[in-house]
Motif scaffolding. Structure first.
Motif, PDB file in Angstrom:
ATOM      1  N   ASP A  93     -15.681   2.192  15.247  1.00  0.00           N
ATOM      2  CA  ASP A  93     -14.675   3.187  14.893  1.00  0.00           C
ATOM      3  C   ASP A  93     -15.152   3.877  13.606  1.00  0.00           C
ATOM      4  O   ASP A  93     -14.885   3.422  12.500  1.00  0.00           O
ATOM      5  N   ASP A  94     -15.874   4.971  13.770  1.00  0.00           N
ATOM      6  CA  ASP A  94     -16.494   5.638  12.619  1.00  0.00           C
ATOM      7  C   ASP A  94     -15.475   6.212  11.645  1.00  0.00           C
ATOM      8  O   ASP A  94     -15.760   6.389  10.459  1.00  0.00           O
ATOM      9  N   THR A  95     -14.271   6.523  12.142  1.00  0.00           N
ATOM     10  CA  THR A  95     -13.239   7.075  11.267  1.00  0.00           C
ATOM     11  C   THR A  95     -12.921   6.100  10.142  1.00  0.00           C
ATOM     12  O   THR A  95     -12.806   6.484   8.971  1.00  0.00           O
ATOM     13  N   LEU A  96     -12.767   4.821  10.496  1.00  0.00           N
ATOM     14  CA  LEU A  96     -12.472   3.803   9.488  1.00  0.00           C
ATOM     15  C   LEU A  96     -13.726   3.388   8.729  1.00  0.00           C
ATOM     16  O   LEU A  96     -13.714   3.269   7.510  1.00  0.00           O
ATOM     17  N   LEU A  97     -14.810   3.198   9.447  1.00  0.00           N
ATOM     18  CA  LEU A  97     -16.015   2.655   8.821  1.00  0.00           C
ATOM     19  C   LEU A  97     -16.602   3.585   7.761  1.00  0.00           C
ATOM     20  O   LEU A  97     -17.204   3.121   6.798  1.00  0.00           O
ATOM     21  N   SER A  98     -16.413   4.884   7.908  1.00  0.00           N
ATOM     22  CA  SER A  98     -16.993   5.804   6.922  1.00  0.00           C
ATOM     23  C   SER A  98     -16.401   5.571   5.542  1.00  0.00           C
ATOM     24  O   SER A  98     -17.081   5.734   4.526  1.00  0.00           O
ATOM     25  N   ALA A  99     -15.129   5.152   5.473  1.00  0.00           N
ATOM     26  CA  ALA A  99     -14.496   4.900   4.169  1.00  0.00           C
ATOM     27  C   ALA A  99     -14.907   3.562   3.581  1.00  0.00           C
ATOM     28  O   ALA A  99     -14.891   3.384   2.360  1.00  0.00           O
ATOM     29  N   PHE A 100     -15.300   2.623   4.441  1.00  0.00           N
ATOM     30  CA  PHE A 100     -15.583   1.265   3.989  1.00  0.00           C
ATOM     31  C   PHE A 100     -17.077   0.954   3.923  1.00  0.00           C
ATOM     32  O   PHE A 100     -17.463  -0.185   3.664  1.00  0.00           O
ATOM     33  N   LEU A 107     -11.212  -0.731  -2.046  1.00  0.00           N
ATOM     34  CA  LEU A 107     -11.403  -0.724  -0.592  1.00  0.00           C
ATOM     35  C   LEU A 107     -12.383  -1.819  -0.198  1.00  0.00           C
ATOM     36  O   LEU A 107     -13.331  -2.098  -0.937  1.00  0.00           O
ATOM     37  N   PRO A 108     -12.192  -2.440   0.965  1.00  0.00           N
ATOM     38  CA  PRO A 108     -13.156  -3.446   1.406  1.00  0.00           C
ATOM     39  C   PRO A 108     -14.484  -2.817   1.791  1.00  0.00           C
ATOM     40  O   PRO A 108     -14.576  -1.607   2.014  1.00  0.00           O
ATOM     41  N   TYR A 109     -15.520  -3.656   1.844  1.00  0.00           N
ATOM     42  CA  TYR A 109     -16.827  -3.245   2.356  1.00  0.00           C
ATOM     43  C   TYR A 109     -16.957  -3.779   3.777  1.00  0.00           C
ATOM     44  O   TYR A 109     -16.979  -4.991   3.998  1.00  0.00           O
ATOM     45  N   ILE A 110     -17.036  -2.866   4.736  1.00  0.00           N
ATOM     46  CA  ILE A 110     -17.152  -3.261   6.141  1.00  0.00           C
ATOM     47  C   ILE A 110     -18.165  -2.332   6.800  1.00  0.00           C
ATOM     48  O   ILE A 110     -17.988  -1.106   6.802  1.00  0.00           O
ATOM     49  N   GLY A 111     -19.247  -2.901   7.317  1.00  0.00           N
ATOM     50  CA  GLY A 111     -20.233  -2.071   7.988  1.00  0.00           C
ATOM     51  C   GLY A 111     -21.612  -2.694   7.976  1.00  0.00           C
ATOM     52  O   GLY A 111     -21.791  -3.846   7.555  1.00  0.00           O
ATOM     53  N   GLU A 112     -22.597  -1.930   8.434  1.00  0.00           N
ATOM     54  CA  GLU A 112     -23.977  -2.417   8.479  1.00  0.00           C
ATOM     55  C   GLU A 112     -24.687  -2.074   7.182  1.00  0.00           C
ATOM     56  O   GLU A 112     -24.452  -1.027   6.576  1.00  0.00           O
ATOM     57  N   ILE A 146       0.861  -1.186   0.000  1.00  0.00           N
ATOM     58  CA  ILE A 146       0.000   0.000   0.000  1.00  0.00           C
ATOM     59  C   ILE A 146       0.895   1.233   0.000  1.00  0.00           C
ATOM     60  O   ILE A 146       1.642   1.464   0.953  1.00  0.00           O
ATOM     61  N   GLU A 147       0.827   2.004  -1.056  1.00  0.00           N
ATOM     62  CA  GLU A 147       1.844   3.025  -1.306  1.00  0.00           C
ATOM     63  C   GLU A 147       1.405   4.447  -1.006  1.00  0.00           C
ATOM     64  O   GLU A 147       2.156   5.389  -1.234  1.00  0.00           O
ATOM     65  N   GLN A 148       0.185   4.641  -0.511  1.00  0.00           N
ATOM     66  CA  GLN A 148      -0.237   6.001  -0.172  1.00  0.00           C
ATOM     67  C   GLN A 148      -1.085   5.986   1.089  1.00  0.00           C
ATOM     68  O   GLN A 148      -1.722   4.990   1.413  1.00  0.00           O
ATOM     69  N   ASP A 149      -1.042   7.112   1.785  1.00  0.00           N
ATOM     70  CA  ASP A 149      -1.796   7.216   3.033  1.00  0.00           C
ATOM     71  C   ASP A 149      -3.285   7.261   2.728  1.00  0.00           C
ATOM     72  O   ASP A 149      -3.714   7.674   1.655  1.00  0.00           O
ATOM     73  N   GLY A 150      -4.080   6.810   3.673  1.00  0.00           N
ATOM     74  CA  GLY A 150      -5.524   6.782   3.513  1.00  0.00           C
ATOM     75  C   GLY A 150      -6.104   5.751   4.457  1.00  0.00           C
ATOM     76  O   GLY A 150      -5.380   5.103   5.229  1.00  0.00           O
ATOM     77  N   PRO A 151      -7.422   5.570   4.427  1.00  0.00           N
ATOM     78  CA  PRO A 151      -8.060   4.639   5.367  1.00  0.00           C
ATOM     79  C   PRO A 151      -7.525   3.212   5.278  1.00  0.00           C
ATOM     80  O   PRO A 151      -7.328   2.564   6.303  1.00  0.00           O
ATOM     81  N   LEU A 152      -7.297   2.708   4.054  1.00  0.00           N
ATOM     82  CA  LEU A 152      -6.813   1.337   3.921  1.00  0.00           C
ATOM     83  C   LEU A 152      -5.414   1.186   4.506  1.00  0.00           C
ATOM     84  O   LEU A 152      -5.120   0.204   5.196  1.00  0.00           O
ATOM     85  N   PHE A 153      -4.554   2.155   4.263  1.00  0.00           N
ATOM     86  CA  PHE A 153      -3.193   2.119   4.794  1.00  0.00           C
ATOM     87  C   PHE A 153      -3.207   2.144   6.321  1.00  0.00           C
ATOM     88  O   PHE A 153      -2.523   1.355   6.983  1.00  0.00           O
ATOM     89  N   GLN A 154      -3.987   3.043   6.900  1.00  0.00           N
ATOM     90  CA  GLN A 154      -4.055   3.134   8.364  1.00  0.00           C
ATOM     91  C   GLN A 154      -4.666   1.868   8.976  1.00  0.00           C
ATOM     92  O   GLN A 154      -4.246   1.397  10.035  1.00  0.00           O
TER      93      GLN A 154
END
Length: 380
Positions: free
Chosen positions: A363-370, A321-326, A61-69
Motif C-alpha cells: 500500500d504505497d499511500t501509507l508506506l510513502s509516509a513511513f 511516525l513509525p518506520y515501515i518499509g524496505e 491522534i488529533e489530526q488527519d494524516g497517514p498515522l491517523f488513517q
C-alpha cells in the motif's frame, strides 16, 4: 555441553518477538511463508507486556494524516481479529469496546476538546461532547471538577501481552518457528542483499528479514548504514483493584493520565514519560505523580487496593511516525519499528502491511509516509 550451532533456512526471519513481530509472523505464515521469529529474551517481554492496551485511535491522534488513517484502519480490524484469534488459539484477547471518555479539566481544555469532537465526527458521527453532568452520569466516580469530555463509543482496549501471545500462537499454528533467548548479532549479505542473520545460536539463512525490535532497532540499523532515530521513552504504570467496579470505560486525560478498567477487576493507570533511557526501574517519584493525578481525576481510586507497578520502554521516532518499509539500499531487509504509544493499536495493520509489502503488492499511500529514508539519515 554447549548447544550445537546450526545453519537453518526460512523464507522470512522476523527479528523481535513483541506484538508487531508476532503480528507480522502471523500474517506471513497464514499466507504460506516459512517464518522464524528470533527473540533475544522471551516473547512479549518488553513494551508489549507493559502497555495498557488502549485502542485509542481517535482519543490520542488529533489530526488527519497517514498515522491517523493507519490507526483507523487498524482499529476497525479488532472485532473480527478477536474472534479469529480466539477460534484459532483459544486465547481471549479481552477486546472491550465500551468506549473512551477524553476528559477536559478546564474551560480552555474544553474548547480544544470540543474542536476535536467536531473534527472526529467526520469519521465517526457517534462521537459527541458530554458536559460535566453527562460525564458523571456515565462515570459517577469521576471528579465533579471536570468540565466535560469527548465520548468515543468505538474506542476500546485489549490485554496487550495476551494479544501478542495470541498472534504468536496463531503464527505457530501456521508453521512459524520461535527462537527465544537468541540474539541477532549482524546481517549476512550477498551483493548488497540480506540473505540471513548471524545469531548467538548460529547463522540462519532466509530470503527476507523484518526488523521489529522497537526501541532497540536503531543499533542494528546503524550497522546497515542508516541512522534511524528510534529512541526509548520509559513509561511507568500501576494498577489497583476494588471490590465494586469504579469505572466502566477508559478515561483519558490530555495531561497523559489514563485509567483502563480490565475484565479481572484491575484498573491500569499510567503513564509517565522519561526520554532516552532503557532503565525499566519503577521510581517512587514517577508513581507518586501518577497517584496524585489519579486521585484528582477519580477520587474513589484512593480506597482501591494496590496491585502492582511496572515500567516499559516505548519506541519513539524523531517525527512521531513509525518506520515501515524496505531498506533503501539493502534489498531483502524490511523494518517495522517506532510505533511509540500506538504499538498495540497498530499491530494488526502493521502485520498486514508488511506481509503485503513482502509479497510485492504494498500500500504505497501509507508506506510513502513511513519509509525508512524519509529523513535521509545515511551514515555511510
Amino acid at each position: 555441553m554447549e548447544m550445537e550451532k546450526l545453519t537453518r533456512t526460512f523464507d522470512v526471519v522476523v527479528i523481535g518477538g513483541g506484538i508487531n513481530g508476532s503480528s507480522i509472523a502471523y500474517q506471513l505464515s497464514k499466507r504460506g511463508r516459512k517464518v522464524a521469529i528470533i527473540e533475544k529474551k522471551q516473547l512479549a517481554c518488553e513494551a508489549s507486556s507493559a502497555a495498557a492496551g488502549m485502542l485509542a485511535a481517535q482519543a490520542e491522534i488529533e489530526q488527519d494524516g497517514p498515522l491517523f488513517q493507519f490507526a483507523l484502519k487498524s482499529q476497525a480490524m479488532f472485532p473480527e481479529l478477536a474472534n479469529e484469534l480466539y477460534e484459532m488459539t483459544g486465547i481471549d484477547i479481552e477486546f472491550d469496546q465500551k468506549g473512551i471518555i477524553k476528559i477536559a479539566e478546564t474551560d480552555a481544555i474544553a474548547e480544544e476538546v470540543k474542536k476535536q469532537v467536531t473534527f472526529q465526527q467526520n469519521w465517526d458521527p457517534a462521537i459527541k461532547w458530554l458536559d460535566s453532568h453527562e460525564c458523571l452520569e456515565m462515570e459517577p466516580s469521576l471528579s465533579s471538577n471536570i468540565v466535560g469530555g469527548m465520548y468515543l463509543p468505538n474506542d476500546g482496549h485489549v490485554m496487550p501481552a495476551t494479544l501478542s501471545k495470541a498472534f504468536a500462537k496463531a503464527a505457530i499454528h501456521f508453521g512459524t518457528e520461535i527462537l527465544e533467548n537468541t540474539e541477532v548479532l549482524s546481517f549476512i549479505y550477498e551483493r548488497e542483499r540480506v540473505i540471513g542473520v548471524k545469531t548467538t545460536s548460529g547463522d540462519i539463512h532466509c530470503h527476507q528479514v523484518v526488523l521489529a525490535t522497537g526501541a532497540w532497532s536503531a543499533q542494528l540499523m546503524k550497522d546497515t548504514g542508516i541512522d534511524m532515530p528510534v529512541y526509548p521513552v520509559k513509561g511507568e504504570c500501576f494498577s489497583v483493584k476494588s471490590d465494586t467496579p469504579i469505572l466502566k470505560r477508559t478515561i483519558f486525560s490530555d495531561k497523559r493520565c489514563y485509567f483502563v478498567p480490565k475484565r479481572n477487576g484491575e484498573i491500569f493507570i499510567g503513564a509517565t514519560q522519561v526520554e532516552n533511557t532503557f532503565d525499566k526501574k519503577v521510581t517512587l517519584g514517577g508513581i507518586a505523580s501518577l497517584v496524585e493525578r489519579a486521585i484528582q481525576l477519580v477520587p474513589q481510586i484512593k480506597d482501591a487496593k494496590w496491585e502492582r507497578a511496572w515500567a516499559g520502554v516505548r519506541p519513539q521516532t524523531g517525527d512521531g511516525l513509525p518506520y515501515i518499509g524496505e531498506h533503501p539500499f539493502k534489498k531483502g531487509l524490511f523494518i517495522a519499528a517506532g510505533h511509540y504509544r500506538n504499538g498495540i493499536l497498530l499491530s494488526p495493520v502493521t502485520g498486514q502491511l508488511i506481509a503485503d509489502l513482502l509479497e510485492g503488492h504494498p500500500d504505497d499511500t501509507l508506506l510513502s509516509a513511513f519509509r525508512i529514508d524519509r529523513n535521509k539519515q545515511k551514515v555511510h
